[in-house]
Design a protein around this motif. Structure first.
Motif, PDB file in Angstrom:
ATOM      1  N   SER A  44      -2.642 -13.935   3.480  1.00 20.79           N
ATOM      2  CA  SER A  44      -3.807 -13.603   2.652  1.00 20.79           C
ATOM      3  C   SER A  44      -4.528 -12.380   3.193  1.00 20.79           C
ATOM      4  O   SER A  44      -4.883 -11.460   2.447  1.00 20.79           O
ATOM      5  CB  SER A  44      -4.774 -14.791   2.601  1.00 20.79           C
ATOM      6  N   ASP A  45      -4.739 -12.365   4.515  1.00 21.34           N
ATOM      7  CA  ASP A  45      -5.436 -11.254   5.157  1.00 21.34           C
ATOM      8  C   ASP A  45      -4.637  -9.961   5.045  1.00 21.34           C
ATOM      9  O   ASP A  45      -5.185  -8.896   4.774  1.00 21.34           O
ATOM     10  CB  ASP A  45      -5.706 -11.601   6.622  1.00 21.34           C
ATOM     11  N   GLU A  46      -3.323 -10.049   5.262  1.00 20.93           N
ATOM     12  CA  GLU A  46      -2.458  -8.866   5.183  1.00 20.93           C
ATOM     13  C   GLU A  46      -2.440  -8.286   3.762  1.00 20.93           C
ATOM     14  O   GLU A  46      -2.549  -7.075   3.574  1.00 20.93           O
ATOM     15  CB  GLU A  46      -1.044  -9.212   5.630  1.00 20.93           C
ATOM     16  N   VAL A  47      -2.309  -9.150   2.762  1.00 21.15           N
ATOM     17  CA  VAL A  47      -2.295  -8.694   1.364  1.00 21.15           C
ATOM     18  C   VAL A  47      -3.627  -8.043   1.016  1.00 21.15           C
ATOM     19  O   VAL A  47      -3.664  -6.950   0.427  1.00 21.15           O
ATOM     20  CB  VAL A  47      -1.964  -9.861   0.406  1.00 21.15           C
ATOM     21  N   ALA A  48      -4.738  -8.675   1.391  1.00 24.17           N
ATOM     22  CA  ALA A  48      -6.062  -8.105   1.115  1.00 24.17           C
ATOM     23  C   ALA A  48      -6.209  -6.741   1.781  1.00 24.17           C
ATOM     24  O   ALA A  48      -6.713  -5.792   1.170  1.00 24.17           O
ATOM     25  CB  ALA A  48      -7.151  -9.055   1.594  1.00 24.17           C
ATOM     26  N   GLY A  49      -5.753  -6.626   3.017  1.00 26.32           N
ATOM     27  CA  GLY A  49      -5.833  -5.352   3.732  1.00 26.32           C
ATOM     28  C   GLY A  49      -5.007  -4.269   3.074  1.00 26.32           C
ATOM     29  O   GLY A  49      -5.443  -3.116   2.964  1.00 26.32           O
ATOM     30  N   GLN A  50      -3.811  -4.611   2.637  1.00 25.61           N
ATOM     31  CA  GLN A  50      -2.941  -3.630   1.979  1.00 25.61           C
ATOM     32  C   GLN A  50      -3.551  -3.172   0.654  1.00 25.61           C
ATOM     33  O   GLN A  50      -3.512  -1.985   0.324  1.00 25.61           O
ATOM     34  CB  GLN A  50      -1.552  -4.215   1.733  1.00 25.61           C
ATOM     35  N   LEU A  51      -4.090  -4.119  -0.112  1.00 23.92           N
ATOM     36  CA  LEU A  51      -4.707  -3.747  -1.389  1.00 23.92           C
ATOM     37  C   LEU A  51      -5.925  -2.858  -1.167  1.00 23.92           C
ATOM     38  O   LEU A  51      -6.117  -1.869  -1.877  1.00 23.92           O
ATOM     39  CB  LEU A  51      -5.074  -5.001  -2.187  1.00 23.92           C
ATOM     40  N   ALA A  52      -6.728  -3.169  -0.170  1.00 24.19           N
ATOM     41  CA  ALA A  52      -7.896  -2.339   0.136  1.00 24.19           C
ATOM     42  C   ALA A  52      -7.471  -0.943   0.563  1.00 24.19           C
ATOM     43  O   ALA A  52      -8.048   0.058   0.132  1.00 24.19           O
ATOM     44  CB  ALA A  52      -8.730  -3.003   1.226  1.00 24.19           C
ATOM     45  N   ALA A  53      -6.445  -0.870   1.402  1.00 23.90           N
ATOM     46  CA  ALA A  53      -5.980   0.431   1.894  1.00 23.90           C
ATOM     47  C   ALA A  53      -5.429   1.303   0.773  1.00 23.90           C
ATOM     48  O   ALA A  53      -5.624   2.511   0.766  1.00 23.90           O
ATOM     49  CB  ALA A  53      -4.907   0.236   2.970  1.00 23.90           C
ATOM     50  N   THR A  54      -4.738   0.711  -0.181  1.00 21.34           N
ATOM     51  CA  THR A  54      -4.124   1.516  -1.239  1.00 21.34           C
ATOM     52  C   THR A  54      -5.084   1.850  -2.372  1.00 21.34           C
ATOM     53  O   THR A  54      -4.865   2.818  -3.074  1.00 21.34           O
ATOM     54  CB  THR A  54      -2.870   0.834  -1.816  1.00 21.34           C
TER      55      THR A  54
END
Length: 117
Positions: A44-54
């Motif tokens: 969950s944390d990794e997906v949220a981070g990737q979406l925020a970064a992109t």
């Protein structure tokens, strides 16, 4: 070790909610286990981070209900909840596993579900 990321163009949730093209990104995570598995919380944390970064937006609220097994082709569904309460489904698909590193694609649904009344 920080994850290696290969971001693709990703639109914000508000753009996805109005029916713009499907988008996604890729990530990999070193899980440090003999049989790789990524916990639901870490995913969950990794997906949220990737979406925020992109998207250049703040980290969204993402919930993944189950751990992700490190086996190519394994998929799981997560839910992104926007500030207004609307939700968007996100599919996570394992693309490769190298030693203890799980690489996966993140793909958002085309349309969001409205916030509950």
């Amino acid at each position: 070790m920080p994850p290696i990321v290969r971001p693709l163009a990703l639109l914000s949730l508000s753009a996805l909610a109005v029916g713009l093209p499907l988008v996604g990104c890729s990530a990999s995570v070193d899980v440090g286990a003999s049989e790789p598995e990524l916990s639901a919380d870490k995913l969950s944390d990794e997906v949220a981070g990737q979406l925020a970064a992109t998207t250049g937006q703040p980290k969204p609220d993402v919930a993944c209900p189950e751990d992700l097994a490190g086996k190519v082709g394994t998929t799981t569904r997560c839910t992104l909840t926007a500030g207004d309460g609307s939700t968007l489904g996100v599919t996570i698909t394992v693309t490769s596993v190298e030693d203890e590193r799980i690489k996966f694609d993140i793909e958002a649904d085309r349309t969001a579900s409205p916030a509950p009344s």
